[in-house]
Write a protein that holds these residues in place. Structure first.
Motif, PDB file in Angstrom:
ATOM      1  N   UNK A 109      -4.601  15.150 -11.685  1.00  6.13           N
ATOM      2  CA  UNK A 109      -5.308  14.871 -10.438  1.00  6.13           C
ATOM      3  C   UNK A 109      -5.986  13.509 -10.499  1.00  6.13           C
ATOM      4  N   UNK A 110      -6.632  13.201 -11.595  1.00  6.36           N
ATOM      5  CA  UNK A 110      -7.294  11.904 -11.719  1.00  6.36           C
ATOM      6  C   UNK A 110      -6.293  10.761 -11.699  1.00  6.36           C
ATOM      7  N   UNK A 111      -5.097  10.979 -12.231  1.00  9.40           N
ATOM      8  CA  UNK A 111      -4.049   9.952 -12.180  1.00  9.40           C
ATOM      9  C   UNK A 111      -3.681   9.635 -10.734  1.00  9.40           C
ATOM     10  N   UNK A 112      -3.644  10.660  -9.874  1.00  4.05           N
ATOM     11  CA  UNK A 112      -3.328  10.421  -8.461  1.00  4.05           C
ATOM     12  C   UNK A 112      -4.481   9.691  -7.770  1.00  4.05           C
ATOM     13  N   UNK A 113      -5.719  10.023  -8.131  1.00  2.00           N
ATOM     14  CA  UNK A 113      -6.873   9.307  -7.577  1.00  2.00           C
ATOM     15  C   UNK A 113      -6.800   7.826  -7.947  1.00  2.00           C
ATOM     16  N   UNK A 114      -6.499   7.531  -9.197  1.00  2.00           N
ATOM     17  CA  UNK A 114      -6.405   6.128  -9.643  1.00  2.00           C
ATOM     18  C   UNK A 114      -5.237   5.420  -8.933  1.00  2.00           C
ATOM     19  N   UNK A 115      -4.137   6.149  -8.725  1.00  5.71           N
ATOM     20  CA  UNK A 115      -3.008   5.555  -7.993  1.00  5.71           C
ATOM     21  C   UNK A 115      -3.468   5.142  -6.593  1.00  5.71           C
ATOM     22  N   UNK A 116      -4.226   6.017  -5.941  1.00  6.18           N
ATOM     23  CA  UNK A 116      -4.687   5.716  -4.580  1.00  6.18           C
ATOM     24  C   UNK A 116      -5.685   4.566  -4.562  1.00  6.18           C
ATOM     25  N   UNK A 117      -6.523   4.485  -5.566  1.00  8.19           N
ATOM     26  CA  UNK A 117      -7.464   3.360  -5.617  1.00  8.19           C
ATOM     27  C   UNK A 117      -6.705   2.043  -5.687  1.00  8.19           C
ATOM     28  N   UNK A 118      -5.640   2.005  -6.484  1.00  7.73           N
ATOM     29  CA  UNK A 118      -4.822   0.794  -6.576  1.00  7.73           C
ATOM     30  C   UNK A 118      -4.024   0.564  -5.297  1.00  7.73           C
ATOM     31  N   UNK A 119      -3.444   1.623  -4.749  1.00  9.11           N
ATOM     32  CA  UNK A 119      -2.606   1.530  -3.543  1.00  9.11           C
ATOM     33  C   UNK A 119      -3.396   0.994  -2.354  1.00  9.11           C
ATOM     34  N   UNK A 120      -4.599   1.506  -2.171  1.00  9.88           N
ATOM     35  CA  UNK A 120      -5.414   1.029  -1.054  1.00  9.88           C
ATOM     36  C   UNK A 120      -5.916  -0.387  -1.303  1.00  9.88           C
ATOM     37  N   UNK A 121      -6.224  -0.696  -2.566  1.00  6.89           N
ATOM     38  CA  UNK A 121      -6.710  -2.042  -2.883  1.00  6.89           C
ATOM     39  C   UNK A 121      -5.660  -3.095  -2.568  1.00  6.89           C
ATOM     40  N   UNK A 122      -4.413  -2.882  -2.998  1.00  5.02           N
ATOM     41  CA  UNK A 122      -3.378  -3.902  -2.784  1.00  5.02           C
ATOM     42  C   UNK A 122      -2.957  -3.989  -1.319  1.00  5.02           C
ATOM     43  N   UNK A 123      -3.316  -2.960  -0.537  1.00  4.33           N
ATOM     44  CA  UNK A 123      -3.009  -2.993   0.886  1.00  4.33           C
ATOM     45  C   UNK A 123      -4.232  -3.330   1.744  1.00  4.33           C
TER      46      UNK A 123
END
Length: 507
Positions: free
Chosen positions: A329-343
């Motif tokens: 679950x935390x891996x998906x949270x970190x993915x979203x933090x990066x995904x939203x940041x680059x967008x």
């Protein structure tokens, strides 16, 4: 009592009705004057909050005071912000094994047993497009059966649904975006709510019919056929061929009949949309109670919308079945933090204008209310978007917060019934899976009566408890799974809500 105090640690309460400045409200045994107007569903300060101090609701931090907030003041964007707050995720700290209902006492529903061994709650035929270029043909085929009256001779068939989308080409033929769409299409093609499927491509797209079949292990048969428009000789010929193919599937589909099936074979997708400040207190809490009942009966609950657990994910990691599940679950949270940041998007700024008008100020506040719909049982696993769910009990599937996209992934993952809570009044329904709409307040339920299935607002005025509401929702889930039409089905929603998640560039 005009205020709802959710947790003893909270320094705010929620107003049940619009309260003008000067109103005296009974609070903690004395009369508290309101210093400002407080709209219905909004927060009011019940203990002085100093500048920079945490604003607490649900017993959790939901944000911080921009400046001193006096007792009796409205608390919202004017004086509160998300801020930065670190929480301890404490993997598995609150894990408790599920207490299951004895096998002989478990609930049942009337469903369709498929050759795959899976169980369906509806009996549709599908026309699935691999690419946007074949959507017109797919919809024309489905429209023929809807308009010709041909289905009147096949009363056990719920309909023919066209699943069209705006992708399938202009994309890489490998990588995250391609695999996400591949999983989504495969999940629908193999879904137990379909008695038969026709897959249609154009012929030259990135998402090739042959590649899809090879990569997913699908094989042609009586209940699964494929074609491309180019091979058929064009649009009109493809439509005629598609109609002929589905016509041959109708007798076998009509021969499918409902039979008693254990509720352990129900997979419930839980969703919320158009949330308000009552959602976490009434509809989501009631749905969470129903989710717990289903899990105790051996069933599965899919919780999703990763941006809408942000700030509340620690409540899930703490009841994860293993550290590995919590880390997923935390891996998906970190993915979203990066995904939203680059967008260029702020993940902690998710609440919509409607959410804010309904009294929700920060993503943490929204997430803490949203997490209630997942119930209280242990988190058994975490899945990628549209990944097949294989574990029983409460699981989490990664998805955006946009409801149609999220539900599309949940259905592809195996959900055969959906419960959708709303406070503002979302208009949603899906095919081939029925959606049950739960209103967070009685005003909404009466105002949009044809769109809502269950009024959860009685929790506010103590007409029934959260547990009683959960039992009512669970019984309605069984009835809808057994063939009773939901409100959105009566309104014929579902032809436009198949929206796979786009990840990556369109080129």
């Amino acid at each position: 009592m005009d205020l709802i105090h959710i947790h003893s640690d909270d320094n705010v309460a929620v107003s049940k009705v619009p309260l003008p400045a000067g109103t005296l409200v009974n609070w903690a045994g004395s009369m508290m004057p309101l210093l400002t107007d407080v709209p219905a569903m909004h927060k009011v300060c019940v203990r002085p909050i100093a500048a920079g101090e945490a604003v607490v609701k649900y017993g959790q931090v939901i944000g911080f005071a921009k400046h001193d907030i006096a007792r009796g003041c409205h608390v919202h964007e004017c004086n509160m912000e998300a801020g930065q707050h670190q929480v301890a995720h404490d993997f598995c700290r609150d894990y408790v094994p599920t207490q299951y209902v004895a096998a002989e006492d478990r609930a049942t529903f009337m469903g369709f047993r498929r050759p795959s061994g899976k169980s369906g709650t509806r009996n549709y035929l599908a026309v699935v497009s691999t690419v946007n270029c074949s959507v017109t043909v797919s919809r024309a085929i489905a429209a023929h059966f809807r308009n010709s009256g041909k289905l009147r001779d096949f009363p056990n068939v719920d309909g023919v649904v066209a699943l069209g989308h705006d992708s399938g080409c202009g994309m890489s033929t490998s990588g995250e975006g391609y695999q996400t769409l591949l999983r989504t299409l495969h999940g629908y093609i193999a879904h137990p709510n379909f008695a038969g499927v026709l897959l249609i491509g154009l012929g030259c797209e990135a998402m090739q019919v042959k590649s899809l079949m090879r990569e997913t292990g699908l094989e042609k048969g009586d209940a699964f056929q494929v074609m491309t428009i180019q091979q058929q000789g064009g649009t009109r010929a493809a439509i005629e061929s598609g109609i002929e193919t589905l016509t041959t599937m109708l007798p076998a589909a009509n021969a499918c009949v409902r039979q008693p099936i254990p509720a352990s074979e129900l997979t419930l997708a839980v969703q919320c949309g158009g949330s308000d400040a009552y959602s976490g207190i009434t509809a989501n809490a009631g749905l969470g109670a129903a989710a717990d009942i289903l899990v105790r009966n051996g069933g599965t609950v899919i919780y999703s919308e990763t941006p809408e657990i942000y700030g509340a994910e620690h409540l899930l990691t703490r009841r994860a079945a293993s550290p590995e599940v919590a880390q997923k679950l935390m891996d998906r949270i970190r993915w979203w933090e990066n995904y939203t940041r680059i967008n260029g998007v702020a993940l902690n700024n998710n609440p919509s204008p409607g959410n804010k008008a309904g009294g929700l100020t920060t993503i943490a506040e929204k997430s803490l209310g949203a997490q209630a719909k997942g119930g209280t049982t242990a988190l058994q696993d975490v899945y990628l978007y549209a990944e097949p769910v294989r574990k029983k009990g409460l699981v989490f599937m990664d998805s955006p917060g946009f409801d149609p996209v999220s539900v599309t992934g949940q259905v592809a993952s195996g959900a055969n019934v959906v419960c959708f809570t709303t406070g503002r009044g979302s208009a949603f329904g899906g095919k081939p899976v029925p959606s049950i709409k739960l209103a967070s307040n009685s005003n909404l339920f009466e105002r949009m009566r044809e769109d809502m299935d269950i009024d959860c607002g009685g929790i506010l005025d103590k007409r029934y408890t959260v547990a009683e509401c959960g039992e009512r929702i669970f019984q309605h889930i069984l009835a809808i799974a057994s063939g009773e039409q939901s409100a959105s089905e009566k309104l014929d929603y579902g032809d436009n809500e198949f929206i796979p998640w786009h990840i990556g560039a369109v080129v």
